[in-house]
Scaffold this active site. Structure first.
Site, PDB file in Angstrom:
ATOM      1  N   ASN A 224       2.232  -4.589  -3.466  1.00  0.00           N
ATOM      2  CA  ASN A 224       0.827  -4.953  -3.313  1.00  0.00           C
ATOM      3  C   ASN A 224       0.032  -3.695  -2.946  1.00  0.00           C
ATOM      4  O   ASN A 224       0.492  -2.886  -2.143  1.00  0.00           O
ATOM      5  CB  ASN A 224       0.767  -5.972  -2.159  1.00  0.00           C
TER       6      ASN A 224
ATOM      7  N   GLU B 212      -5.955 -10.431  -2.370  1.00  0.00           N
ATOM      8  CA  GLU B 212      -6.785 -10.339  -1.157  1.00  0.00           C
ATOM      9  C   GLU B 212      -8.267 -10.269  -1.513  1.00  0.00           C
ATOM     10  O   GLU B 212      -9.031  -9.501  -0.932  1.00  0.00           O
ATOM     11  CB  GLU B 212      -6.387  -9.117  -0.315  1.00  0.00           C
TER      12      GLU B 212
ATOM     13  N   GLU C 187       0.796  -1.234   0.000  1.00  0.00           N
ATOM     14  CA  GLU C 187       0.000   0.000   0.000  1.00  0.00           C
ATOM     15  C   GLU C 187       0.829   1.285   0.000  1.00  0.00           C
ATOM     16  O   GLU C 187       0.623   2.172   0.840  1.00  0.00           O
ATOM     17  CB  GLU C 187      -0.983  -0.025   1.183  1.00  0.00           C
TER      18      GLU C 187
ATOM     19  N   HIS D 188     -10.155  -5.933  -2.793  1.00  0.00           N
ATOM     20  CA  HIS D 188     -11.228  -5.854  -1.796  1.00  0.00           C
ATOM     21  C   HIS D 188     -12.369  -5.100  -2.472  1.00  0.00           C
ATOM     22  O   HIS D 188     -12.387  -3.871  -2.511  1.00  0.00           O
ATOM     23  CB  HIS D 188     -10.747  -5.107  -0.547  1.00  0.00           C
TER      24      HIS D 188
ATOM     25  N   ASP E 285     -12.027 -10.243  -1.917  1.00  0.00           N
ATOM     26  CA  ASP E 285     -13.324 -10.445  -1.269  1.00  0.00           C
ATOM     27  C   ASP E 285     -14.323  -9.475  -1.898  1.00  0.00           C
ATOM     28  O   ASP E 285     -13.930  -8.500  -2.547  1.00  0.00           O
ATOM     29  CB  ASP E 285     -13.283 -10.365   0.267  1.00  0.00           C
TER      30      ASP E 285
END
Ligand code: XIL
Length: 474
Positions: A225, A289, A184, A261, A291
């Site tokens: 990432n 990641e 990030e 996400h 979702d």
């Protein structure tokens, strides 16, 4: 986790896929015929009706491998027993520690290390022929307070970071296939995020961290990432420009992680195009990641929309050779970070709170080329799970749920496969004779309405292994 190497090229002895020298599982471009031969057995969910509801015809990891991809999940190390461990081991080929490898977890006090949780995950992965994605070495969040509260000169800060990377990457050298080295680094507008690292060391903290990680484990694939970099936008373009310049400068960078996400119904339309542009730069891309969160409560329309969203993400990855695979950020709604972080939202993963596969699970399987059997409509199902396990004891639970059907009394049965014994049950009357167990409703919970469920539990003993039995409802 690399997908770029032509299938015909010799395997490098430094490849993370062969570094353990132990894996027999084909990880790249394996032929479907080989992989699908060992079809999955998913025993925990059976229907009362004529049809059998299976999660899929093969575990996701096998379906993914047949496409030259990996399927991963974030995990909590302390939960890797019982049903949670069974699913994590059976369905996934990558594991990412959800928190266990973050700086605040591994070095809570300066010079005092706690590797227990991370070790547990790495050991589990090796026992299940899985790769580990290490997460994460350099981040602005979940750092120990001794680090964030300290006052450091730039030189000292650089040394602390270098030592951290040396220590952690060195500890797992040859055992972690890929590292999210930097997590990030960008703001939404594509400028660098103001962090301990950027503010103290300047933008070159990223190049330095990658260089140090490469030195500590030359075989590990090194990633940057971030989130909100799934589609083409200012942030992903900043990441693109960074990767391009790192490559030009000869800084070691092997891949980018798109966290993904996502919000229900909002898969970026430029996802595949974005993956492709990174691939064209000469780096791998991983969905790291994944979702898809929704406003609670969930309903069948939202779950169907979510399934389509998961499928769209999988399809985008499948369409680009250098997209190495997708990791879900927790595989079950009961192990997801979403409800804690986004109040009122949840149901973001492919399995529900009781480890029953959701439409999203079937959508992933289908995207990966699997054929799945939908649960028949109008059925009641019984799902067995191990909710806790210790030396010789365990707690089990069976949930009977009805959809389009109802029950006024019920009886479930199973055969224990490894000598387990029930000691006491609650919310049911259970009897065991040899391996055979039958449980019937208590006086007060025989009724299971359409759309409702009843759960009973028990304590038992086990030794050696505690496999999940196949449960019949009748
Ligand atoms: C999350 C974990 O899942 C939570 O348990 C923890 O409380 C906070 O962090 N992006 C990342 C992950 O890179 O490390 C975050 O994980 C989720 C967002």
């Amino acid at each position: 986790m690399r997908s770029s190497r032509p299938a015909t090229s010799p395997r490098s002895s430094r490849s993370p896929f062969t570094s353990s020298g132990r894996s027999s599982r084909p990880r790249l471009r394996a032929r479907p015929a080989v992989l699908l031969a060992g079809a999955a057995v998913v025993g925990a969910l059976l229907t009362a009706g004529a049809g059998t509801a299976r999660a899929a015809d093969a575990p996701l990891r096998d379906l993914a491998a047949a496409q030259g991809k990996a399927m991963g999940t974030a995990v909590t190390g302390s939960k890797l027993t019982g049903t949670y461990g069974d699913i994590a081991g059976r369905e996934f080929s990558w594991l990412t520690p959800g928190n266990a490898m973050k700086w605040g977890s591994v070095e809570p006090a300066q010079g005092t290390f706690d590797w227990a949780e991370a070790d547990r995950i790495v050991n589990f992965a090796e026992a299940h022929d899985q790769d580990v994605r290490g997460h994460t070495l350099v981040w602005h969040s979940q750092n120990p307070s001794w680090l964030t509260d300290g006052s450091w000169t730039p030189a000292r800060l650089g040394t602390l970071l270098h030592d951290h990377i040396d220590t952690e990457v060195g500890r797992y050298k040859g055992r972690v296939a890929a590292w999210d080295v930097v997590n990030e680094p960008f703001n939404e507008d594509g400028t660098y995020r103001s962090t301990l690292w950027y503010d103290g060391l300047g933008a070159d903290y990223i190049a330095d961290a990658l260089t140090w990680a490469r030195a500590a484990d030359p075989a590990a694939r090194l990633y940057i990432n971030d989130y909100n970099v799934e589609g083409v936008n200012a942030k992903s373009t900043a990441l693109y420009d960074l990767v391009k310049s790192l490559k030009e400068r000869g800084v070691p960078i092997d891949g980018v992680g798109l966290q993904a996400h996502l919000i229900l119904g909002q898969v970026p339309s430029t996802l595949q195009q974005n993956i492709q542009r990174f691939a064209d730069l000469g780096v791998d891309v991983a969905i790291t990641e994944l979702d898809v969160r929704m406003q609670l409560p969930s309903d069948s329309a939202k779950l169907a929309r979510q399934a389509a969203d998961y499928q769209a993400v999988m399809n985008a990855c499948l369409a680009v050779t250098r997209c190495t695979g997708a990791t879900v950020w927790g595989f079950a709604d009961s192990d997801s970070w979403i409800p804690d972080t986004f109040p009122g939202q949840g149901a973001a993963t492919p399995y529900d709170e009781n480890y029953a596969p959701k439409p999203a699970y079937r959508a992933i399987a289908e995207a990966l080329g699997g054929t799945t059997t939908e649960p028949p409509t109008g059925a009641c199902t019984a799902a067995y799970s191990v909710t806790g396990q210790w030396n010789t004891g365990f707690t089990g639970q069976v949930r009977i749920a009805c959809s389009g059907a109802a029950l006024s009394s019920w009886k479930v049965g199973w055969n224990f496969g490894a000598g387990q014994q029930i000691a006491q049950a609650w919310n049911a009357t259970c009897a065991q004779s040899g391996a055979a167990v039958t449980c019937s409703n208590a006086s007060y919970n025989g009724t299971v309405p359409d759309g409702g469920s009843v759960t009973f539990g028990f304590n038992g003993s086990w030794s050696g292994s505690n496999p999940v039995p196949t449960v019949t409802l009748g």
